[in-house]
Design a protein around this motif. Structure first.
Motif, PDB file in Angstrom:
ATOM      1  N   THR A 286      -9.237   0.577   1.320  1.00 47.51           N
ATOM      2  CA  THR A 286      -8.319   1.634   0.881  1.00 47.51           C
ATOM      3  C   THR A 286      -7.078   1.058   0.217  1.00 47.51           C
ATOM      4  OG1 THR A 286      -7.084   1.639   2.970  1.00 47.51           O
ATOM      5  CG2 THR A 286      -9.005   3.098   2.825  1.00 47.51           C
TER       6      THR A 286
ATOM      7  N   GLU B  59      -2.941   2.454  -0.310  1.00 48.17           N
ATOM      8  CA  GLU B  59      -2.005   3.508   0.083  1.00 48.17           C
ATOM      9  C   GLU B  59      -0.619   3.180  -0.461  1.00 48.17           C
ATOM     10  OE1 GLU B  59      -0.803   6.026   4.068  1.00 48.17           O
ATOM     11  OE2 GLU B  59      -1.261   3.905   4.306  1.00 48.17           O
TER      12      GLU B  59
ATOM     13  N   GLY C 297       3.442   3.198   4.723  1.00 45.77           N
ATOM     14  CA  GLY C 297       2.420   4.023   4.106  1.00 45.77           C
ATOM     15  C   GLY C 297       2.646   5.482   4.476  1.00 45.77           C
TER      16      GLY C 297
ATOM     17  N   SER D 133       0.755   7.875   5.415  1.00 41.49           N
ATOM     18  CA  SER D 133       0.069   8.395   6.605  1.00 41.49           C
ATOM     19  C   SER D 133       0.835   8.091   7.896  1.00 41.49           C
ATOM     20  CB  SER D 133      -1.349   7.829   6.698  1.00 41.49           C
ATOM     21  OG  SER D 133      -1.326   6.421   6.853  1.00 41.49           O
TER      22      SER D 133
ATOM     23  N   SER E  60       1.444  -0.958  -4.158  1.00 43.35           N
ATOM     24  CA  SER E  60       0.652  -0.257  -3.140  1.00 43.35           C
ATOM     25  C   SER E  60       0.136  -1.249  -2.105  1.00 43.35           C
ATOM     26  CB  SER E  60      -0.525   0.484  -3.776  1.00 43.35           C
ATOM     27  OG  SER E  60      -0.082   1.579  -4.532  1.00 43.35           O
TER      28      SER E  60
ATOM     29  N   TRP F 102      -5.518   8.440   1.891  1.00 43.10           N
ATOM     30  CA  TRP F 102      -5.794   7.075   1.464  1.00 43.10           C
ATOM     31  C   TRP F 102      -6.593   7.135   0.166  1.00 43.10           C
ATOM     32  CZ3 TRP F 102      -8.162   5.315   6.774  1.00 43.10           C
ATOM     33  CH2 TRP F 102      -7.123   5.047   7.685  1.00 43.10           C
TER      34      TRP F 102
END
Length: 324
Positions: free
Chosen positions: A124, A126, A210, A212, A252, A293
């Motif tokens: 991923t 993020e 991140g 999340s 990122s 993500w």
């Protein structure tokens, strides 16, 4: 009650459809047990990635059991030697890691780094988000920008381990705003949980991580998201990029999985097959959507080449920022 032959067959078919066996019961899983090593404290991005892999793998019937071990500290540099030394040659062990580990290895001058494990797959990507506590004095990007321009040493920012992606983003922002990255007042935490607590407790001015990891607090109105660090906005999240705000910074955080050193080619191929099947599952695709993500799946030689380039790029960047 009279039932015709046609009705009986229809009922039998319906009953059969309702008795579809779960995925794990339809065939033997690829692994009875996978030992998942997380070189970070519970509650952070790596831990969240490992738990998401577990949920998707079990839902797809790819594994019977997953055993977890968390060893946090120094951007993975405390746990990494343990994984390398204790899991050598074990074909049923995986470690979650990512771009944070590259910078941490450089910053800590670690004798054992991400180069010492076996790359399996990048999973991923993020973007980072810069937040401030809703109860703090600063409420807008312009206010945070002005504070950094006035004196970056006075703007404490919480994030992950020293030298990691969060740290690099702050250094790049400070440099883009005309100040010295060496003056960054960065406060490093081993996991997302402690960083969240520091921000909510007004122990720091701002935080970077991140999306999340901060989403719950943002949705609850306890944190204000000011900017995201990706090349584009996060889908479904109305927060501008740093570039949109006039700050020429884009970075990122990628995450992936690695095997122990010393495994055979066959063991490596089986782990690659396992992770590939996980990422193809409906449960994993749901995890990507829920956690916002970006799918960045890459394995085998392309991942190895990309990893080598990332290491070289970060070595240069960290020297420029005075972090190496």
């Amino acid at each position: 009650m009279n039932i015709s032959k046609r009705d009986f067959l229809s009922m039998s078919a319906a009953a059969g459809a309702s008795l579809v066996l779960p995925a794990w019961a339809q065939g033997k899983p690829l692994f009875d047990t996978i030992n998942m090593f997380v070189p970070a404290a519970p509650g952070g991005g790596w831990d969240g990635t490992a738990r998401a892999i577990e949920r998707a793998a079990k839902a797809a019937g790819l594994v019977g059991n997953m055993a977890f071990e968390n060893v946090g500290g120094a951007g993975g540099m405390v746990g990494l030697p343990r994984f390398v030394n204790q899991r050598k040659g074990q074909g049923n062990s995986l470690m979650v890691g990512g771009s944070v580990m590259i910078g941490a290895g450089i910053a800590n001058k670690s004798p054992i780094t991400i180069k010492n494990v076996t790359p399996i797959a990048r999973l991923t990507e993020e973007a980072g988000v810069i937040v401030v506590p809703a109860s703090g004095k600063i409420k807008t990007w312009k206010e945070l920008e002005a504070a950094i321009k006035a004196n970056p040493k006075a703007v404490s920012v919480a994030g992950g381990s020293a030298g990691g992606t969060d740290h690099l983003i702050l250094g790049m922002v400070i440099k883009a705003l005309g100040q010295s990255p060496r003056d960054a007042a960065y406060v490093a935490f081993a996991g997302g949980g402690p960083a969240n607590a520091a921000i909510l407790g007004n122990q720091v001015v701002a935080g970077i991580s991140g999306y999340s990891e901060f989403e719950e607090q943002i949705k609850a109105g306890k944190m204000i998201p000011l900017a995201v660090s990706g090349k584009s906005r996060i889908p479904g999240v109305n927060v501008p990029t740093l570039v949109e705000l006039g700050v020429n910074v884009s970075e990122s955080n990628w995450r992936g999985v690695f095997a122990a050193p010393g495994i055979s080619d066959k063991q490596r191929e089986t782990l690659i097959d396992f992770v590939t099947k996980v990422t193809q599952s409906a449960a994993w695709k749901q995890e990507l959507e829920t956690r916002k993500w970006t799918n960045a799946f890459m394995t085998e030689r392309p991942f190895e080449r990309d990893l080598a380039k990332d290491i070289a790029d970060k070595e240069v960047l960290m020297k420029e920022l005075g972090l190496a």
